[in-house]
Design a protein around this motif. Structure first.
Motif, PDB file in Angstrom:
ATOM      1  N   ALA A   1       5.828   4.695  -5.136  1.00 29.37           N
ATOM      2  CA  ALA A   1       4.368   4.579  -5.251  1.00 29.37           C
ATOM      3  C   ALA A   1       3.734   5.888  -4.814  1.00 29.37           C
ATOM      4  CB  ALA A   1       3.851   3.430  -4.392  1.00 29.37           C
ATOM      5  N   GLY A   2       2.665   6.293  -5.488  1.00 28.39           N
ATOM      6  CA  GLY A   2       1.952   7.519  -5.138  1.00 28.39           C
ATOM      7  C   GLY A   2       0.464   7.325  -5.231  1.00 28.39           C
ATOM      8  N   ASP A   3      -0.274   8.154  -4.485  1.00 28.29           N
ATOM      9  CA  ASP A   3      -1.725   8.020  -4.500  1.00 28.29           C
ATOM     10  C   ASP A   3      -2.367   9.263  -3.913  1.00 28.29           C
ATOM     11  OD1 ASP A   3      -4.149   6.854  -5.003  1.00 28.29           O
ATOM     12  OD2 ASP A   3      -3.909   5.199  -3.584  1.00 28.29           O
ATOM     13  N   ARG A   4      -3.642   9.475  -4.283  1.00 32.26           N
ATOM     14  CA  ARG A   4      -4.445  10.527  -3.672  1.00 32.26           C
ATOM     15  C   ARG A   4      -4.780  10.127  -2.246  1.00 32.26           C
ATOM     16  NH1 ARG A   4      -9.716  10.898  -2.407  1.00 32.26           N
ATOM     17  NH2 ARG A   4     -10.671  12.960  -2.328  1.00 32.26           N
TER      18      ARG A   4
ATOM     19  N   LYS B   1       0.847  -1.188   0.000  1.00 34.29           N
ATOM     20  CA  LYS B   1       0.000   0.000   0.000  1.00 34.29           C
ATOM     21  C   LYS B   1       0.885   1.240   0.000  1.00 34.29           C
ATOM     22  CE  LYS B   1      -4.440  -1.102   0.248  1.00 34.29           C
ATOM     23  NZ  LYS B   1      -5.477  -0.535  -0.640  1.00 34.29           N
ATOM     24  N   THR B   2       0.396   2.311  -0.632  1.00 39.33           N
ATOM     25  CA  THR B   2       1.087   3.593  -0.562  1.00 39.33           C
ATOM     26  C   THR B   2       0.791   4.211   0.792  1.00 39.33           C
ATOM     27  OG1 THR B   2       0.873   3.935  -2.937  1.00 39.33           O
ATOM     28  CG2 THR B   2       1.352   5.868  -1.598  1.00 39.33           C
ATOM     29  N   CYS B   3       1.821   4.353   1.627  1.00 39.69           N
ATOM     30  CA  CYS B   3       1.603   4.807   3.001  1.00 39.69           C
ATOM     31  C   CYS B   3       2.933   5.221   3.598  1.00 39.69           C
ATOM     32  CB  CYS B   3       0.979   3.678   3.829  1.00 39.69           C
ATOM     33  SG  CYS B   3       0.493   4.141   5.501  1.00 39.69           S
TER      34      CYS B   3
ATOM     35  N   ALA C   1     -15.319  -0.206   3.289  1.00 39.83           N
ATOM     36  CA  ALA C   1     -13.999   0.140   3.817  1.00 39.83           C
ATOM     37  C   ALA C   1     -12.974  -0.118   2.716  1.00 39.83           C
ATOM     38  CB  ALA C   1     -13.686  -0.701   5.060  1.00 39.83           C
ATOM     39  N   ASP C   2     -13.355   0.234   1.498  1.00 40.12           N
ATOM     40  CA  ASP C   2     -12.578  -0.133   0.318  1.00 40.12           C
ATOM     41  C   ASP C   2     -11.743   1.012  -0.235  1.00 40.12           C
ATOM     42  OD1 ASP C   2     -15.012   1.076  -0.286  1.00 40.12           O
ATOM     43  OD2 ASP C   2     -15.312  -0.026  -2.151  1.00 40.12           O
ATOM     44  N   GLY C   3     -11.269   1.902   0.651  1.00 33.82           N
ATOM     45  CA  GLY C   3     -10.286   2.895   0.260  1.00 33.82           C
ATOM     46  C   GLY C   3     -10.850   4.188  -0.269  1.00 33.82           C
ATOM     47  N   GLY C   4      -9.938   5.129  -0.564  1.00 33.34           N
ATOM     48  CA  GLY C   4     -10.341   6.466  -0.960  1.00 33.34           C
ATOM     49  C   GLY C   4     -11.170   6.509  -2.232  1.00 33.34           C
ATOM     50  N   ALA C   5     -10.884   5.636  -3.191  1.00 36.29           N
ATOM     51  CA  ALA C   5     -11.673   5.600  -4.420  1.00 36.29           C
ATOM     52  C   ALA C   5     -13.034   4.966  -4.172  1.00 36.29           C
ATOM     53  CB  ALA C   5     -10.932   4.826  -5.509  1.00 36.29           C
TER      54      ALA C   5
ATOM     55  N   ARG D   1       5.873   7.736  -1.964  1.00 39.45           N
ATOM     56  CA  ARG D   1       6.878   7.198  -1.057  1.00 39.45           C
ATOM     57  C   ARG D   1       7.692   6.106  -1.723  1.00 39.45           C
ATOM     58  NH1 ARG D   1       6.115   2.294  -1.813  1.00 39.45           N
ATOM     59  NH2 ARG D   1       4.355   1.089  -0.943  1.00 39.45           N
ATOM     60  N   ALA D   2       8.878   5.859  -1.147  1.00 31.68           N
ATOM     61  CA  ALA D   2       9.732   4.761  -1.591  1.00 31.68           C
ATOM     62  C   ALA D   2      10.479   4.219  -0.376  1.00 31.68           C
ATOM     63  CB  ALA D   2      10.720   5.228  -2.660  1.00 31.68           C
TER      64      ALA D   2
END
Length: 434
Positions: free
Chosen positions: A290-293, A51-53, A174-178, A200-201
């Motif tokens: 990895a990146g994400d909103r 996960k992107t975190c 509970a399936d994430g931001g999207a 993040r990396a």
């Protein structure tokens, strides 16, 4: 009333179906199962999965893990932190986590794939049924209510194998931001809300055992006009204690000049300026960037209506001050479970629905004012002069920065406490929960 195994019409029905086995879904399922409800927890992937975190858990998240009863021994890879090191304007300031009655005086760092797997295992140990490799494809609606989900079984390569349905009096997204489930049911992100982003990396290197979370405030990025602009956010270096560090950037407000920001490119640019002895380079990088909103500020409503409840990122529960979502995923899962348990104690459907309908007010009362403060803050840091002022005049003042840490990490005492605690409580109370 809860259904016994003998009463259930099929193995694909339950009291509650929870979609998504991230922190929000697994925490919700664990609390519900502990209370005796029949819970099915659906997860598209096969855990553990990346996960992107930022992987950091502040004292607010740790409090939820303690309440959940999840062990976090240091000898099992749960890396403890003492506080935050703030870097900016040529200064480095150490801020310890506040030692208060309401929160533990330490934080943790745990890679998200391992954290999520541990939480899902904990939910199963409490009695939840975990179904992995199940992708929810839509909501089943009857009479204007969500009464189940359509899904397909996936093999370990992600290929669909067969279709199925899961039904319950209550479905929890509970399936994430999207949140494909919430979107399918017509719950869209509210227009005009703050847009946050993170990249993040992972790197091997000597900074892996740092017991302070390090944040950099005076980062710059390339604007749409080609010139450098102060980043409305921060950079981070979080040691995991396992030989690796999580290095990333968070953008709290994508201003007009940053509309086309390439977060991965900006992260590479920042990493290139770091001292070579830290060994954050291509040779030490583990995996890809990895990146994400980020889903922040309760930006999807309503949090309950017509048989569908939203928790965690699906309800936009992330902290708008930082973009951090784990604490609020865990907390909203607990608040949701408390509401659901009381609802299922009612003798009839009408009584249950009255209790469930109160969940949005529970979220508003608990976090609404704080979220509104955070949205105001995010808009302010979109102004480069605010970031410059904070670094130049705020950072040299330890008392000011200690108070800001309490505000940003939401660690003020709820009852009593010091003058800053009472000020923070008052601000959150008087701020309209929009």
């Amino acid at each position: 009333m809860s259904q016994s195994a003998a009463q259930r019409p099929s193995e694909n029905s339950a009291d509650v179906v929870v979609v998504g086995a991230g922190p929000a879904g697994s925490a919700t399922a664990a609390h519900l199962a502990q209370a005796g409800l029949d819970v099915v927890l659906l997860e598209q992937a096969h855990l553990p999965r990346p996960k992107t975190c930022g992987d950091a858990l502040g004292p607010r998240a740790v409090r939820e893990l303690v309440t959940l009863g999840l062990p976090t021994p240091q000898d099992d890879g749960w890396h403890r932190t003492k506080g935050v090191r703030v870097v900016g304007g040529g200064m480095r300031l150490l801020l310890d986590w506040p030692d208060t009655a309401g929160f533990p005086p330490y934080g943790l760092v745990r890679r998200r794939d391992l954290l999520d797997a541990a939480l899902a295992d904990h939910a199963v140990a409490r009695g939840a049924q975990l179904r992995q490799g199940v992708r929810v494809t839509g909501a089943i609606q009857e009479g204007g209510r969500v009464v189940g989900v359509r899904a397909e079984h996936l093999d370990e390569t992600g290929a669909a194998q067969s279709e199925t349905e899961f039904r319950a009096p209550l479905i929890i997204a509970a399936d994430g931001g999207a949140s494909p489930l919430a979107t399918a049911a017509g719950r869209t992100v509210r227009p005009g809300r703050t847009t946050a982003y993170a990249a993040r990396a992972y790197f091997t290197g000597p900074r892996h055992d740092d017991d302070y979370l390090e944040t950099w405030l005076d980062r710059t990025a390339t604007g749409d006009d080609g010139h450098e602009v102060v980043l409305p956010g921060y950079g981070w270096i979080f040691g995991l204690g396992d030989g690796t560090s999580n290095v990333g950037i968070g953008v709290l407000n994508r201003t007009a000049r940053l509309g086309k920001l390439d977060g991965q490119q900006e992260l590479r640019r920042w990493i290139a300026t770091m001292p070579p002895e830290w060994s954050f380079d291509r040779d030490s990088q583990v995996g890809e960037i990895a990146g994400d909103r980020l889903a922040v500020g309760a930006d999807r409503r309503p949090h309950y209506a017509d048989g569908l409840m939203l928790v965690g990122d699906a309800g936009g529960m992330g902290n708008p001050f930082t973009g951090e979502g784990i604490a609020y995923a865990l907390e909203s899962g607990r608040l949701a479970a408390e509401t659901v348990v009381q609802a299922f104690a009612r003798a009839d459907d009408a009584g249950r629905e009255r209790v469930l309908a109160g969940y949005p007010a529970v979220i508003t009362d608990s976090l609404g004012g704080y979220y509104t403060l955070g949205r105001v803050f995010a808009k302010m840091v979109g102004n480069p002069e605010v970031m410059r002022w904070t670094v130049r005049y705020g950072l040299p003042r330890r008392t000011t920065m200690s108070f800001l840490l309490k505000v940003i990490a939401n660690l003020g005492e709820t009852h009593g406490g010091s003058t800053p605690d009472r000020l923070l409580a008052t601000l959150a109370r008087v701020t309209p929960a929009a």
